[in-house]
Motif scaffolding. Sequence first.
Motif, PDB file in Angstrom:
ATOM      1  N   ASP A   1       0.851  -1.194   0.000  1.00  0.00           N
ATOM      2  CA  ASP A   1       0.000   0.000   0.000  1.00  0.00           C
ATOM      3  C   ASP A   1       0.884   1.240   0.000  1.00  0.00           C
ATOM      4  N   SER A   2       0.260   2.397   0.137  1.00  0.00           N
ATOM      5  CA  SER A   2       0.998   3.660   0.039  1.00  0.00           C
ATOM      6  C   SER A   2       1.644   4.095   1.344  1.00  0.00           C
ATOM      7  N   THR A   3       1.367   3.391   2.449  1.00  0.00           N
ATOM      8  CA  THR A   3       1.778   3.900   3.753  1.00  0.00           C
ATOM      9  C   THR A   3       3.098   3.334   4.281  1.00  0.00           C
ATOM     10  N   GLY A   4       3.506   2.163   3.817  1.00  0.00           N
ATOM     11  CA  GLY A   4       4.718   1.574   4.353  1.00  0.00           C
ATOM     12  C   GLY A   4       5.064   0.271   3.672  1.00  0.00           C
ATOM     13  N   PHE A   5       6.133  -0.361   4.164  1.00  0.00           N
ATOM     14  CA  PHE A   5       6.584  -1.616   3.565  1.00  0.00           C
ATOM     15  C   PHE A   5       7.277  -2.457   4.620  1.00  0.00           C
ATOM     16  N   ALA A   6       7.580  -3.684   4.261  1.00  0.00           N
ATOM     17  CA  ALA A   6       8.233  -4.618   5.171  1.00  0.00           C
ATOM     18  C   ALA A   6       9.458  -5.223   4.505  1.00  0.00           C
ATOM     19  N   VAL A   7      10.366  -5.733   5.339  1.00  0.00           N
ATOM     20  CA  VAL A   7      11.548  -6.454   4.879  1.00  0.00           C
ATOM     21  C   VAL A   7      11.489  -7.873   5.430  1.00  0.00           C
ATOM     22  N   TYR A   8      11.839  -8.831   4.592  1.00  0.00           N
ATOM     23  CA  TYR A   8      11.815 -10.245   4.961  1.00  0.00           C
ATOM     24  C   TYR A   8      13.173 -10.876   4.693  1.00  0.00           C
ATOM     25  N   ILE A   9      13.517 -11.854   5.515  1.00  0.00           N
ATOM     26  CA  ILE A   9      14.682 -12.699   5.261  1.00  0.00           C
ATOM     27  C   ILE A   9      14.232 -14.146   5.343  1.00  0.00           C
ATOM     28  N   ASP A  10      14.425 -14.874   4.265  1.00  0.00           N
ATOM     29  CA  ASP A  10      14.064 -16.294   4.190  1.00  0.00           C
ATOM     30  C   ASP A  10      12.637 -16.538   4.671  1.00  0.00           C
ATOM     31  N   GLY A  11      11.721 -15.694   4.219  1.00  0.00           N
ATOM     32  CA  GLY A  11      10.306 -15.883   4.495  1.00  0.00           C
ATOM     33  C   GLY A  11       9.808 -15.344   5.818  1.00  0.00           C
ATOM     34  N   ALA A  12      10.713 -14.875   6.679  1.00  0.00           N
ATOM     35  CA  ALA A  12      10.320 -14.338   7.991  1.00  0.00           C
ATOM     36  C   ALA A  12      10.440 -12.817   7.977  1.00  0.00           C
ATOM     37  N   GLN A  13       9.437 -12.148   8.541  1.00  0.00           N
ATOM     38  CA  GLN A  13       9.472 -10.690   8.569  1.00  0.00           C
ATOM     39  C   GLN A  13      10.546 -10.203   9.528  1.00  0.00           C
ATOM     40  N   LEU A  14      11.422  -9.344   9.012  1.00  0.00           N
ATOM     41  CA  LEU A  14      12.493  -8.771   9.822  1.00  0.00           C
ATOM     42  C   LEU A  14      12.120  -7.405  10.357  1.00  0.00           C
ATOM     43  N   ALA A  15      11.412  -6.600   9.540  1.00  0.00           N
ATOM     44  CA  ALA A  15      11.124  -5.221   9.927  1.00  0.00           C
ATOM     45  C   ALA A  15       9.940  -4.684   9.137  1.00  0.00           C
ATOM     46  N   THR A  16       9.258  -3.692   9.731  1.00  0.00           N
ATOM     47  CA  THR A  16       8.235  -2.931   9.014  1.00  0.00           C
ATOM     48  C   THR A  16       8.565  -1.453   9.152  1.00  0.00           C
ATOM     49  N   PHE A  17       8.216  -0.686   8.136  1.00  0.00           N
ATOM     50  CA  PHE A  17       8.520   0.742   8.126  1.00  0.00           C
ATOM     51  C   PHE A  17       7.291   1.529   7.695  1.00  0.00           C
ATOM     52  N   THR A  18       7.022   2.612   8.389  1.00  0.00           N
ATOM     53  CA  THR A  18       6.023   3.572   7.936  1.00  0.00           C
ATOM     54  C   THR A  18       6.736   4.553   7.022  1.00  0.00           C
ATOM     55  N   ARG A  19       6.436   4.478   5.742  1.00  0.00           N
ATOM     56  CA  ARG A  19       7.127   5.318   4.765  1.00  0.00           C
ATOM     57  C   ARG A  19       6.192   5.533   3.574  1.00  0.00           C
ATOM     58  N   ALA A  20       5.667   6.748   3.432  1.00  0.00           N
ATOM     59  CA  ALA A  20       4.766   7.048   2.327  1.00  0.00           C
ATOM     60  C   ALA A  20       5.478   6.825   0.996  1.00  0.00           C
ATOM     61  N   SER A  21       4.746   6.298   0.051  1.00  0.00           N
ATOM     62  CA  SER A  21       5.348   5.993  -1.244  1.00  0.00           C
ATOM     63  C   SER A  21       5.428   7.234  -2.126  1.00  0.00           C
ATOM     64  N   ILE A  22       6.414   7.225  -3.003  1.00  0.00           N
ATOM     65  CA  ILE A  22       6.531   8.224  -4.057  1.00  0.00           C
ATOM     66  C   ILE A  22       6.675   7.481  -5.380  1.00  0.00           C
ATOM     67  N   SER A  23       6.534   8.187  -6.470  1.00  0.00           N
ATOM     68  CA  SER A  23       6.608   7.545  -7.781  1.00  0.00           C
ATOM     69  C   SER A  23       7.971   6.883  -7.970  1.00  0.00           C
ATOM     70  N   PRO A  24       7.995   5.688  -8.534  1.00  0.00           N
ATOM     71  CA  PRO A  24       9.286   5.034  -8.785  1.00  0.00           C
ATOM     72  C   PRO A  24      10.170   5.888  -9.692  1.00  0.00           C
ATOM     73  N   ALA A  25      11.444   5.891  -9.422  1.00  0.00           N
ATOM     74  CA  ALA A  25      12.388   6.612 -10.276  1.00  0.00           C
ATOM     75  C   ALA A  25      12.427   5.962 -11.651  1.00  0.00           C
ATOM     76  N   SER A  26      12.498   6.777 -12.675  1.00  0.00           N
ATOM     77  CA  SER A  26      12.562   6.258 -14.045  1.00  0.00           C
ATOM     78  C   SER A  26      14.008   5.918 -14.389  1.00  0.00           C
ATOM     79  N   LEU A  27      14.481   4.849 -13.772  1.00  0.00           N
ATOM     80  CA  LEU A  27      15.856   4.382 -13.918  1.00  0.00           C
ATOM     81  C   LEU A  27      15.859   2.859 -13.892  1.00  0.00           C
ATOM     82  N   ASN A  28      16.650   2.247 -14.736  1.00  0.00           N
ATOM     83  CA  ASN A  28      16.775   0.796 -14.690  1.00  0.00           C
ATOM     84  C   ASN A  28      17.305   0.345 -13.328  1.00  0.00           C
ATOM     85  N   LEU A  29      16.807  -0.783 -12.854  1.00  0.00           N
ATOM     86  CA  LEU A  29      17.364  -1.405 -11.664  1.00  0.00           C
ATOM     87  C   LEU A  29      18.691  -2.063 -12.022  1.00  0.00           C
ATOM     88  N   TYR A  30      19.685  -1.890 -11.167  1.00  0.00           N
ATOM     89  CA  TYR A  30      20.967  -2.557 -11.330  1.00  0.00           C
ATOM     90  C   TYR A  30      21.050  -3.728 -10.355  1.00  0.00           C
TER      91      TYR A  30
END
Length: 268
Positions: A192-221
């Motif tokens: 959703d637009s309000t936040g995201f989570a980080v996982y390691i090997d299927g287990a949740q490590l952390a959650t963050f409240t972070r409003a989303s912004i438009s993805p940068a128009s740059l290739n992922l490296y």
Amino acid sequence: MDLGLGLGLRSDFFGVPGVIAAYDPAAQDFFDRLESQLSPDQRSAVNDFIVGGKASGWWALADAIWIAKSIFATSTETVLQNMRQDAYNATRQGTLTLDDTGSTGDGTTGYWNSGFNPATAGGNFSQDSSSLGVYSASDVANANYVELGNTHNSIGARNGNNKVGARSSASTTDQSVAGSPGTGVISTNRADSTGFAVYIDGAQLATFTRASISPASLNLYLGARNNKGVAGNFSARTLRAWWVGAALSEPQITSRDAAFAALWAGLA
């Protein structure tokens, strides 16, 4: 081109170890795009990975899956095939090693340009439904390394504070409170637009409240970060795989991460 003729491995077919009647169409399409001839065991491992992903639902939500094995690259090892579709095949840049252990950059020039631009690809990945993942085999802590990303979406598997540093549709890096081993399947997941989570090997490590912004128009490296069109944050970790797609449910994340480990074991 792989000439396997759609035959694979399963131990219960006519009592012959490993032979099955046909591979999943997506697996066969991938085999047909490869220059290397895979062994029966390797073909079976790829087929099981795809079939399991379809059953769990995460395969359909992926835009790209790159497995860092020389058998999945061109003979010159300059292009790494995207398993998910015949698009966004990553191109080699700078100095890196690709072998049976994975892809290892030199920490100063080596990375893969995925060709995947989150702002323009028009696939499953979107501003408020996204997942990035990297399968790392190196536990070294380094404040500068980024294993996948651009200025608004990235993953650093283990920074100088022994934490995961990640961005998900954001220009600010969030750092996990809990420590990171630096190894395993490490991923971000934004639903959703309000936040995201980080996982390691299927287990949740952390959650963050972070409003989303438009993805940068740059290739992922892959193995570095695309910093406004300039490669930086080069990683010298040994990396086994990368993932880009839409947000997943927690059961799908668990299934995907276990599947990466099983695939790698089956390719040995």
